[in-house]
Write an enzyme that holds these catalytic residues in place. Structure first.
Site, PDB file in Angstrom:
ATOM      1  N   TRP A   1       3.398  -6.141  13.402  1.00  0.00           N
ATOM      2  CA  TRP A   1       4.454  -5.266  12.575  1.00  0.00           C
ATOM      3  C   TRP A   1       5.800  -5.100  13.485  1.00  0.00           C
ATOM      4  CZ3 TRP A   1       5.111  -0.892  15.238  1.00  0.00           C
ATOM      5  CH2 TRP A   1       3.764  -0.464  15.966  1.00  0.00           C
TER       6      TRP A   1
ATOM      7  N   ARG B   1       0.795  -1.253  -0.182  1.00  0.00           N
ATOM      8  CA  ARG B   1      -0.041  -0.247  -0.070  1.00  0.00           C
ATOM      9  C   ARG B   1       0.876   1.278  -0.166  1.00  0.00           C
ATOM     10  NH1 ARG B   1      -2.410  -0.609   6.298  1.00  0.00           N
ATOM     11  NH2 ARG B   1      -0.090  -0.588   7.044  1.00  0.00           N
TER      12      ARG B   1
ATOM     13  N   GLU C   1      -7.454   4.408  15.819  1.00  0.00           N
ATOM     14  CA  GLU C   1      -6.864   2.825  15.691  1.00  0.00           C
ATOM     15  C   GLU C   1      -6.303   2.654  17.066  1.00  0.00           C
ATOM     16  OE1 GLU C   1      -4.796   1.686  12.583  1.00  0.00           O
ATOM     17  OE2 GLU C   1      -5.709   2.673  10.996  1.00  0.00           O
TER      18      GLU C   1
ATOM     19  N   GLU D   1      -1.876  -9.157   7.197  1.00  0.00           N
ATOM     20  CA  GLU D   1      -1.974  -8.744   8.857  1.00  0.00           C
ATOM     21  C   GLU D   1      -2.669  -9.805   9.400  1.00  0.00           C
ATOM     22  OE1 GLU D   1      -3.849  -5.034   8.862  1.00  0.00           O
ATOM     23  OE2 GLU D   1      -1.728  -3.979   8.585  1.00  0.00           O
ATOM     24  N   GLN D   2      -2.447 -11.207   8.997  1.00  0.00           N
ATOM     25  CA  GLN D   2      -3.168 -12.251   9.634  1.00  0.00           C
ATOM     26  C   GLN D   2      -2.601 -12.502  11.182  1.00  0.00           C
ATOM     27  OE1 GLN D   2      -3.015 -15.862   6.914  1.00  0.00           O
ATOM     28  NE2 GLN D   2      -2.392 -14.308   5.590  1.00  0.00           N
ATOM     29  N   TYR D   3      -1.369 -12.027  11.306  1.00  0.00           N
ATOM     30  CA  TYR D   3      -1.085 -12.114  12.613  1.00  0.00           C
ATOM     31  C   TYR D   3      -1.195 -10.818  13.382  1.00  0.00           C
ATOM     32  CZ  TYR D   3       2.190 -16.356  11.623  1.00  0.00           C
ATOM     33  OH  TYR D   3       2.209 -17.465  11.629  1.00  0.00           O
ATOM     34  N   HIS D   4      -2.260  -9.968  13.296  1.00  0.00           N
ATOM     35  CA  HIS D   4      -2.770  -9.093  14.013  1.00  0.00           C
ATOM     36  C   HIS D   4      -4.078  -9.254  14.558  1.00  0.00           C
ATOM     37  CE1 HIS D   4      -3.979  -4.830  14.866  1.00  0.00           C
ATOM     38  NE2 HIS D   4      -2.693  -4.276  14.384  1.00  0.00           N
TER      39      HIS D   4
ATOM     40  N   CYS E   1       7.715  14.713  -8.692  1.00  0.00           N
ATOM     41  CA  CYS E   1       8.105  15.613  -7.594  1.00  0.00           C
ATOM     42  C   CYS E   1       9.327  16.336  -7.848  1.00  0.00           C
ATOM     43  CB  CYS E   1       8.568  14.544  -6.547  1.00  0.00           C
ATOM     44  SG  CYS E   1       7.195  13.931  -5.613  1.00  0.00           S
TER      45      CYS E   1
ATOM     46  N   CYS F   1       9.105  11.382  -1.768  1.00  0.00           N
ATOM     47  CA  CYS F   1       9.009  10.685  -3.068  1.00  0.00           C
ATOM     48  C   CYS F   1      10.311  11.434  -3.851  1.00  0.00           C
ATOM     49  CB  CYS F   1       7.729  10.831  -3.736  1.00  0.00           C
ATOM     50  SG  CYS F   1       7.522  10.021  -5.202  1.00  0.00           S
TER      51      CYS F   1
ATOM     52  N   GLU G   1      -3.293   7.035   7.523  1.00  0.00           N
ATOM     53  CA  GLU G   1      -1.812   7.213   7.790  1.00  0.00           C
ATOM     54  C   GLU G   1      -0.800   7.856   6.591  1.00  0.00           C
ATOM     55  OE1 GLU G   1      -0.421   3.661   9.851  1.00  0.00           O
ATOM     56  OE2 GLU G   1      -1.442   4.001  11.624  1.00  0.00           O
TER      57      GLU G   1
HETATM   58  C1  GLA Z   1      -1.768   0.838  10.975  1.00  0.00           C
HETATM   59  C2  GLA Z   1      -2.684   0.932   9.651  1.00  0.00           C
HETATM   60  C3  GLA Z   1      -3.458  -0.100   9.822  1.00  0.00           C
HETATM   61  C4  GLA Z   1      -3.019  -1.277   9.996  1.00  0.00           C
HETATM   62  C5  GLA Z   1      -2.265  -1.343  11.398  1.00  0.00           C
HETATM   63  C6  GLA Z   1      -1.904  -2.358  11.991  1.00  0.00           C
HETATM   64  O1  GLA Z   1      -2.266   1.695  12.051  1.00  0.00           O
HETATM   65  O2  GLA Z   1      -3.450   2.089   9.861  1.00  0.00           O
HETATM   66  O3  GLA Z   1      -4.127  -0.279   8.576  1.00  0.00           O
HETATM   67  O4  GLA Z   1      -2.131  -1.570   9.270  1.00  0.00           O
HETATM   68  O5  GLA Z   1      -1.360  -0.380  11.591  1.00  0.00           O
HETATM   69  O6  GLA Z   1      -1.220  -2.341  13.432  1.00  0.00           O
END
Ligand code: GLA
Length: 673
Positions: free
Chosen positions: A320, A103, A312, A360-363, A156, A151, A142
């Site tokens: 991560w 992303r 969040e 993000e399966q480990y989240h 740019c 960039c 974010e």
């Molecule tokens: C960030 C992103 C989310 C997700 C979380 C994971 O804050 O905004 O999309 O990736 O991290 O902790």
């Protein structure tokens, strides 16, 4: 005070949505954030829109009384778009494109991507313009995450030349302001100025600072595009963005000028591992560092007069950081209370349910991937019940901590010591304030300061006459100003000023800097303050007092010894203290304690690490980020809203490991047994 959650219905079969919505309502959840990375599902091919699933998801949630926050899905352009218009991709400093596959790979200055953004944001806004369940929007996700503010692509490069032409008007002015005679770096035209590229030695500090400003302005502008499009359709929606913790490259003050609601994303057990200098303790791996977290609350609360949210909130273990321990029992509840104590009006957990596919399966989520309740669900429900009906006004902080991102960027472009980290240095002073239970607004230096009893400015590195006048006015009106090292070192072009440091502030400070020096961590650095010996680190200045009194002298061996290190000046109707070192914690506690006393600010004794108190509108939150239970003494009869009172008369309150208490008294009424 309320709770919410981030939800991705498009990841789950339609049959599950009703039970998800019911479970959310049962937990006391009020807000649900949707559609964040959903462009490929909303527009599977160019011009072919599929909004039905989102219409239906909003209806299902709305039927349970839940309010919806939508996101513009621009953080993840779909594959067909990238293939069609590859010029939207960002480039690394060496020109390597940042490809599709995760992303945030788009460039903020790409004319093609701005066109595409306009198209998708307008379509979405029109679709939900009069939907009664949609209360507001988050722009993108974010901005700048994964090092993407800066960039180095061709778009740019062209935009940078235009930005410079707008700022300097003539190339002669740019050459003069930057000082490009050094190493034969004169530029013949604005077009000839490239973004910083890999070079054998350091790049020119003035070019670096302007590139960082330009990259920042590009994001500010891109966010404004979203905000304008949304407001054109419905000006009752709030427009928010979710910022990040301890984040250097994006000026949240500037972005916030276009927002109604400032929010940020809080992941305490990750932050202690990947954006802090010290190695985390086990307790910190379970619950985070309260000062690290609240420094961000106080920053984002301070960015404008709007309320702030945690958009969040960590829901359990995450994927991560370098390692991913389980949070302590109750930590997810603790974080919601801690945010509320620092002024949050809502805390939304990320995410509803652990996802089965993708990165993000480990989240964790509040629910496990089979749909059953996880630890975070119970914590979130408890926090929602405890915060429900708690009606408290905003935080009224007696102390301002001044912070300007441009100072951060300037120091990073010439740190002059590997360990000199602008944000860690700020945190030294912030910790000392929080260790005494004082609420702090972290604000831009040009904010009106008249309501603050004490202003702390750890490093106002780039100093202008206007900024110096602003601070002088504050002191003339009876204010107390505590200045830290490397203040007034440069002009706004990142060059030394005409006068000696602290430049335009010298009169107010009543002293100048004779010499400065930096040291590695292996060397012992010390001084004598008010008759006692203390340590400092990394940075040392020898001060030349003019009108000021010397309150500390260096005791570091060699040429440094006996030189003035800290001075105090009774200036106008107030006071100015200038600290010419980076103090270690004990020295910072003493200096800050003295400054609070001079300014008449109510505070506690220095609290143990991990235990923090914060007052919001007559309510004191005691937050315990440690695995040890704590007992507090409070005045007899103190109302206790949350927590265990041992006696009917409420004069002691127990706080569990990773627990919280909310009592109605002053911070200085609370004592740890
Ligand atoms: C960030 C992103 C989310 C997700 C979380 C994971 O804050 O905004 O999309 O990736 O991290 O902790």
């Amino acid at each position: 005070m309320t709770i919410g959650v981030c939800y991705f219905p498009e990841h789950w079969p339609r049959e599950q949505w009703e039970s998800d919505a019911t479970n959310m309502a049962e937990a006391g959840i009020e807000y649900v954030r949707l559609a964040e990375f959903s462009w490929a599902v909303l527009e599977p091919e160019r011009g072919h829109f599929e909004f039905d699933w989102l219409d239906e998801a909003i209806e299902v949630l709305g039927a349970q009384g839940l309010k919806v926050v939508l996101c513009t899905p621009t953080a993840t352009p779909p594959k067909w778009l990238v293939d069609e218009r590859p010029e939207i991709l960002q480039a690394d400093i060496d020109g390597t494109p940042r490809h599709f596959g995760s992303r945030r790979f788009y460039c903020f200055n790409s004319p093609a991507y701005r066109e595409e953004t306009d198209r998708i944001v307008s379509r979405l806004a029109e679709r939900y313009g009069d939907n009664p369940h949609v209360v507001g929007w988050q722009t993108d996700n974010e901005f700048g995450c994964h090092r993407t503010v800066r960039c180095y692509c061709e778009d740019c490069s062209a935009a940078f030349s235009d930005w410079l032409a707008e700022k300097y008007d003539t190339i002669e002015t740019l050459n003069e302001r930057w000082g490009t005679t050094f190493w034969s770096q004169r530029y013949p035209s604005f077009e000839a100025v490239d973004p910083p590229q890999p070079t054998p030695a350091d790049h020119h500090p003035s070019l670096l600072l302007d590139y960082y400003r330009f990259a920042n302005d590009s994001v500010v502008d891109y966010n404004r595009l979203h905000a304008n499009l949304l407001r054109e359709v419905n000006d009752e929606w709030f427009v928010a963005h979710n910022f990040m913790g301890d984040f250097e490259t994006l000026d949240a003050h500037a972005v916030a000028d276009d927002l109604d609601l400032v929010t940020w994303d809080s992941y305490p057990t990750g932050f202690v591992q990947d954006r802090r200098e010290d190695d985390p303790t086990l307790d910190e791996l379970r619950a985070g560092d309260p000062d690290q977290v609240s420094m961000n609350h106080d920053l984002y609360r301070g960015t404008n007069d709007a309320p702030f949210w945690v958009m969040e909130q960590q829901p359990g273990d995450v994927n991560w950081p370098p390692t991913c321990p389980q949070p302590g029992d109750g930590a997810m509840r603790l974080w919601a209370h801690h945010a509320t104590a620092h002024g949050a009006d809502a805390v939304l957990y990320f995410r509803w349910r652990r996802c089965r596919g993708g990165q993000e399966q480990y989240h964790a989520g509040l629910r496990k991937h089979d749909g059953s309740a996880d630890r975070g669900y119970h914590d979130a429900s408890q926090a929602a019940a405890e915060l429900d009906g708690l009606d408290v006004a905003h935080v009224d902080a007696p102390v301002a901590l001044l912070h300007d991102y441009h100072d951060w960027w300037a120091i990073s472009s010439q740190p002059h010591a590997p360990d000199f980290d602008y944000w860690e240095h700020l945190r030294t002073y912030y910790r000392a304030l929080r260790a005494r239970g004082v609420q702090v607004d972290i604000v831009h230096p040009e904010t009106s300061l008249e309501d603050y009893a004490l202003v702390v400015a750890p490093t106002l590195h780039l100093m202008s006459e206007e900024r110096a006048d602003h601070l002088s006015d504050y002191v003339s009106d009876g204010g107390h100003l505590l200045l830290g090292a490397r203040t007034g070192y440069k002009d706004s072009y990142n060059r030394l000023p005409d006068a000696r440091q602290p430049g335009a502030l010298s009169n107010l400070v009543g002293a100048t800097v004779d010499q400065h020096e930096s040291f590695p961590a292996s060397v012992d650095l010390s001084l004598m303050y008010d008759g006692d010996a203390y340590d400092y680190r990394t940075w040392s200045e020898w001060l030349n007092p003019d009108e000021a009194d010397v309150v500390a002298e260096h005791t570091t061996a060699g040429v440094t010894e006996a030189k003035p290190a800290i001075i105090r000046n009774e200036a106008r109707r107030g006071t100015v203290t200038y600290v010419g070192v980076w103090p270690e914690a004990e020295l910072a506690n003493t200096i800050v304690g003295d400054a609070l006393q001079t300014a008449g600010v109510t505070s506690t004794d220095v609290l143990p690490d991990g235990l923090r108190v914060a007052e919001r509108d007559g309510h004191v939150w005691v937050t315990n980020f440690t695995s040890d239970a704590v007992t507090l003494d409070v005045p007899q009869g103190t109302p206790c809203h949350v927590g265990e009172s041992k006696t009917e008369r409420n004069d002691t309150v127990d706080v569990d490991p990773f627990g919280v208490a909310v009592v109605e008294c002053r911070v200085d009424d609370v004592a740890v047994e």
